[in-house]
Design a protein around this motif. Structure first.
Motif, short mmCIF file in Angstrom:
data_model
loop_
_atom_site.label_atom_id
_atom_site.label_comp_id
_atom_site.label_asym_id
_atom_site.label_seq_id
_atom_site.Cartn_x
_atom_site.Cartn_y
_atom_site.Cartn_z
N UNK A 98 0.83 -1.21 0.00
CA UNK A 98 0.00 0.00 0.00
C UNK A 98 0.86 1.25 0.00
N UNK A 99 1.71 1.34 -1.01
CA UNK A 99 2.59 2.51 -1.17
C UNK A 99 1.89 3.59 -2.00
N UNK A 100 0.74 4.01 -1.53
CA UNK A 100 0.01 5.09 -2.19
C UNK A 100 -0.43 6.08 -1.11
N UNK A 101 -1.14 7.12 -1.50
CA UNK A 101 -1.57 8.09 -0.51
C UNK A 101 -0.38 8.83 0.08
N UNK A 102 -0.33 8.99 1.41
CA UNK A 102 0.73 9.77 2.05
C UNK A 102 2.15 9.28 1.75
N UNK A 103 2.33 7.97 1.59
CA UNK A 103 3.69 7.46 1.39
C UNK A 103 4.11 7.49 -0.06
N UNK A 104 3.18 7.73 -0.98
CA UNK A 104 3.49 7.70 -2.40
C UNK A 104 4.03 9.00 -2.93
N UNK A 105 4.35 8.98 -4.22
CA UNK A 105 4.96 10.15 -4.85
C UNK A 105 4.03 11.35 -4.89
N UNK A 106 2.72 11.11 -4.94
CA UNK A 106 1.80 12.23 -4.95
C UNK A 106 1.49 12.72 -3.54
N UNK A 107 2.05 12.04 -2.55
CA UNK A 107 1.91 12.47 -1.17
C UNK A 107 3.21 13.08 -0.68
N UNK A 108 3.85 12.40 0.28
CA UNK A 108 5.11 12.90 0.83
C UNK A 108 6.32 12.12 0.34
N UNK A 109 6.09 11.17 -0.54
CA UNK A 109 7.14 10.29 -1.08
C UNK A 109 7.99 9.70 0.04
N UNK A 110 7.33 9.24 1.07
CA UNK A 110 8.04 8.61 2.19
C UNK A 110 8.79 7.37 1.71
N UNK A 111 8.18 6.63 0.81
CA UNK A 111 8.84 5.45 0.26
C UNK A 111 10.19 5.82 -0.35
N UNK A 112 10.21 6.83 -1.20
CA UNK A 112 11.46 7.25 -1.81
C UNK A 112 12.44 7.80 -0.81
N UNK A 113 11.93 8.44 0.23
CA UNK A 113 12.79 9.11 1.20
C UNK A 113 13.54 8.14 2.09
N UNK A 114 12.90 7.01 2.43
CA UNK A 114 13.54 6.13 3.41
C UNK A 114 13.98 4.78 2.85
N UNK A 217 4.72 20.66 9.50
CA UNK A 217 4.32 21.60 8.45
C UNK A 217 4.05 20.88 7.14
N UNK A 218 4.79 19.83 6.87
CA UNK A 218 4.59 19.07 5.63
C UNK A 218 3.16 18.54 5.56
N UNK A 219 2.68 18.00 6.67
CA UNK A 219 1.31 17.48 6.69
C UNK A 219 0.30 18.62 6.69
N UNK A 220 0.60 19.68 7.44
CA UNK A 220 -0.31 20.83 7.47
C UNK A 220 -0.48 21.44 6.08
N UNK A 221 0.57 21.39 5.30
CA UNK A 221 0.53 21.99 3.95
C UNK A 221 -0.16 21.10 2.92
N UNK A 222 -0.39 19.85 3.28
CA UNK A 222 -1.07 18.93 2.37
C UNK A 222 -2.26 18.31 3.11
N UNK A 223 -3.24 19.14 3.35
CA UNK A 223 -4.37 18.73 4.17
C UNK A 223 -5.13 17.54 3.59
N UNK A 224 -5.03 17.33 2.29
CA UNK A 224 -5.74 16.21 1.66
C UNK A 224 -5.24 14.86 2.18
N UNK A 225 -4.05 14.85 2.78
CA UNK A 225 -3.49 13.59 3.28
C UNK A 225 -3.65 13.45 4.79
N UNK A 226 -4.36 14.38 5.42
CA UNK A 226 -4.66 14.24 6.85
C UNK A 226 -5.77 13.22 7.02
N UNK A 227 -5.56 12.25 7.91
CA UNK A 227 -6.53 11.18 8.13
C UNK A 227 -6.92 10.54 6.80
N UNK A 228 -5.91 10.06 6.10
CA UNK A 228 -6.15 9.46 4.80
C UNK A 228 -6.98 8.19 4.92
#
Length: 387
Positions: A98-114, A217-228
């Protein structure tokens, strides 16, 4: 046509029409938004949230163990730190369906980051040799993904599949390790908080999330991913009421990681012979990573972590009601993938050694083919079953 035969035919036709209508009603009921919502709720609450919670908690254990190692670099502390890395690594790999939503490229790209590999090892070594003193906050905000994340911490903790001797670690390496671990912790916690919603995590987890202002701030700036989680379950936000798009995330995510395991993680490095392209090769944990990726698929499909049979509102149960043969084949194929990936390392040989020696080509090919078939099956779910 005699009357008796005609009556029988008409009665039979009526029965067939009735059965057809009943089938259509069942199909429509199965494919209703309400039914999809139940499946999504089971998937999110049974699989996604528990996995990210476990990941965030394991990352915090890793932070504690690495701080203890820095303060008292003994072999016992080194073993504890490497064990903590391994625990966090397992949880991450079990999230990759489930590498979509917040962890995906259109979110915070957490997958790519870590989880980027191979590392820029020369750059890391130069930073350490120069007495690298960057904080975790600087690393999280400014550093390239190839010099932070799971694989740089793995590199600092492991050699040839074993925890390093504490005596081998320099003070600069310990500094880099603890800073990189902080950056990793914030990414893992961000994934959990973004999915669960900040109001739905513990006070301790909120504190960690808010200790780095840039992360918050990263999450605050992308409110669409809050409580995904709520957005996916209710098909709101990016899904705009489209439950088909929402539920397709489950099968698409499973297809994506099945394809990646086979083609990118196994076939590509084996074909090229480049050991540095093997994921998790410092710890020799590669084949375990790949099996955990397949377990992430099973967890997603069954609707729960560690289930041996599908939950009642799982995607598996939905597929079984629509196409029983496909569901049976998917479950068998998941087991086949696990067995064939394990067979690559028969006798305790690591995938690093298999690639280095260009050995066990038949077993590698079998695993690659098994993953490709699992990918195909989940694409069939997305294209032909979900409607």
């Amino acid at each position: 046509m005699n009357k008796t035969f005609k009556t029988i035919v008409l009665s039979g036709a009526a029965a067939l029409m009735f059965a057809s209508c009943e089938k259509d009603k069942t199909s429509n009921a199965l494919a209703s938004d309400e039914h999809y919502k139940n499946i999504l709720t089971q998937y999110v609450d049974g699989t996604v949230l528990p996995t990210y919670k476990a990941l965030a908690e394991a990352a915090l254990e890793m932070r504690t163990a690495n701080a203890a190692l820095r303060n008292n670099p003994t072999d016992a502390a080194m073993q504890a730190a490497s064990d903590a890395w391994m625990k966090a690594r397992v949880e991450w790999e079990k999230s990759e369906a489930f590498l979509f939503g917040p962890v995906g490229e259109d979110g915070f790209d957490i997958d790519g980051h870590i989880d980027s590999w191979p590392l820029e090892l020369q750059q890391i070594q130069a930073s350490i040799a120069g007495g690298e003193s960057a904080t975790g906050a600087v690393m999280w905000r400014e550093y390239d993904s190839e010099v932070i994340g799971f694989h740089v911490t793995e590199y600092l903790l492991y050699r040839d599949g074993q925890a390093r001797s504490a005596a081998d670690l320099t003070p600069a390496e310990l500094n880099y390790l603890t800073a990189a671990t902080d950056a990793l912790v914030w990414d893992c916690v961000l994934a959990y908080v973004a999915w669960a919603g900040e109001d739905n995590v513990s006070a301790a987890m909120k504190t960690v999330f808010r200790e780095n202002a840039d992360v918050a701030a990263e999450l605050d700036n992308k409110a669409a991913f809050k409580n995904f989680a709520a957005a996916l379950k209710n098909a709101t936000g990016k899904y705009a009421g489209n439950f088909v798009a929402a539920i397709s995330e489950i099968s698409d995510g499973a297809a994506d990681i099945a394809g990646e395991v086979g083609a990118t993680k196994i076939e590509s490095p084996f074909t090229s012979g480049r050991v540095e392209d093997v994921e998790s090769w410092y710890s020799w944990h590669s084949l375990d990573d790949y099996q955990n990726n397949i377990l992430s698929i099973r967890n997603a499909y069954f609707g729960g972590v560690g289930l041996t049979a599908p939950a009642g509102n799982s995607l598996s149960a939905f597929v079984a009601a629509k196409n029983a043969a496909l569901d049976t084949n998917i479950k068998a194929q998941i087991a086949d993938c696990l067995a064939k990936i394990a067979a690559i390392g028969a006798g305790g040989k690591s995938f690093y050694e298999v690639v280095r020696d260009h050995d066990r080509e038949e077993a590698v090919s079998a695993a690659v083919d098994a993953c490709a078939e699992l990918e195909r099956m989940f694409k069939q779910v997305s294209s032909n079953v979900i409607e």
